[in-house]
Design an enzyme around this catalytic site. Structure first.
Site, PDB file in Angstrom:
ATOM      1  N   ARG A  50       7.341   5.827  -0.968  1.00 56.51           N
ATOM      2  CA  ARG A  50       7.989   4.815  -0.145  1.00 56.51           C
ATOM      3  C   ARG A  50       7.010   3.671   0.097  1.00 56.51           C
ATOM      4  O   ARG A  50       6.410   3.555   1.176  1.00 56.51           O
ATOM      5  CB  ARG A  50       8.452   5.428   1.177  1.00 56.51           C
ATOM      6  N   ASP A  52       5.312   0.176   0.948  1.00 53.57           N
ATOM      7  CA  ASP A  52       5.571  -0.768   2.026  1.00 53.57           C
ATOM      8  C   ASP A  52       5.907  -2.155   1.486  1.00 53.57           C
ATOM      9  O   ASP A  52       5.714  -2.444   0.302  1.00 53.57           O
ATOM     10  CB  ASP A  52       4.341  -0.882   2.930  1.00 53.57           C
ATOM     11  N   ARG A 212      -4.953   2.030   1.545  1.00 53.14           N
ATOM     12  CA  ARG A 212      -5.333   0.747   2.149  1.00 53.14           C
ATOM     13  C   ARG A 212      -6.476   0.912   3.158  1.00 53.14           C
ATOM     14  O   ARG A 212      -7.344   0.035   3.280  1.00 53.14           O
ATOM     15  CB  ARG A 212      -4.120   0.090   2.780  1.00 53.14           C
TER      16      ARG A 212
END
Length: 267
Positions: A50, A52, A212
């Protein structure tokens, strides 16, 4: 009833992420809309990641089932034509494209059968900001010490509790233990001679914003704000606030999804 596995690439700039959302343009929503038209029946797809808003994909995988007559190879052609605007014009491409479609066994599931993933995070390391690179890279203006970043990355490889690299707000996980099989820091140049520092990371699974946050931590090491050896203490401490900042979504690419464990773990 057919069970189809898709390999998909997309530029995430104008998408509100992967997962379907009411009144928002998402990758899952666009694919389901187009595939429902092509297959002439309602289609719901299951993706492996999923991603972003702003995150890109070179090899996202998704599967769906349906009772439809169009051959799989024709389905790919028809869907890509509509995704590109439906003009049947050679050379035209949109920001979402199906790279491959193949029929799988009835019990196959793109997400649950995946063994792991590879992500690439691209940093443009130049003193001057580049306007036409703003949606594809994290732009870091100060020089990055890649030797220090590699030394820090060595502490991340292996099986650890990576709670320190998990952002709040994601789906609750039963465990925050994951295995990272490889984390490489690669330097290269653009055609214009600009310096790129890329992180290539393979693992059996990733927590919310994990790549990230790892990137933000290694950038802080590369800038001299953290010592390479401090990364081991950060992992052991399991405290999110001890790790680095969350790097922006623009530099992140879902590169590959693995269904073969041997391919995932090879170096």
């Amino acid at each position: 009833m057919k069970n189809i596995l898709l390999t998909v690439e997309y530029d995430g700039t104008l998408f509100s992420g992967w997962q379907r959302q009411p009144q928002r343009r998402t990758v899952q929503g666009e694919l389901e809309k187009i595939l429902s038209l092509v297959c002439r029946c309602p289609i719901q797809i299951n993706g492996t990641s999923r991603t972003d808003a702003g995150v890109h994909a070179l090899g996202q995988r998704a599967s769906f089932k349906g009772d439809f007559g169009i051959p799989t190879d024709r389905l790919l052609i028809a869907a890509n034509n509509l995704l590109a605007g439906g003009l049947n014009t050679s050379g035209r491409v949109g920001d979402l494209r199906i790279l491959n479609a193949e029929e799988m066994s009835a019990d196959f599931h793109a997400r649950f059968d995946a063994k792991g993933k590879k992500y690439i995070y691209q940093i443009l390391n130049e003193p001057e900001l580049q306007i036409f690179s703003r949606n594809q890279y994290y732009q870091v203006q100060k020089n990055l010490d890649t030797d220090a970043m590699r030394a820090a990355a060595a502490h991340i490889v292996g099986t650890h509790d990576f709670k320190c690299f998990q952002a709040a707000g994601g789906e609750e996980k039963k465990t925050t233990v994951r295995t990272i099989y490889a984390l490489n820091i690669v330097e290269k140049k653009t055609l214009e001679g600009k310096r790129i520092v890329a992180l290539e990371i393979k693992g059996d699974g990733f927590l919310y914003n994990m790549v990230r946050i790892i990137t933000g931590t290694l950038v802080e090491v590369g800038l001299g704000k953290k010592k390479p050896e401090s990364v081991a203490d950060i992992i052991d401490g399991k405290e999110r606030q001890q790790a680095g900042h969350t790097a922006p979504p623009q530099g992140l690419y879902l590169a590959k999804v693995y269904y073969d464990l041997e391919e995932l773990v090879e170096f």
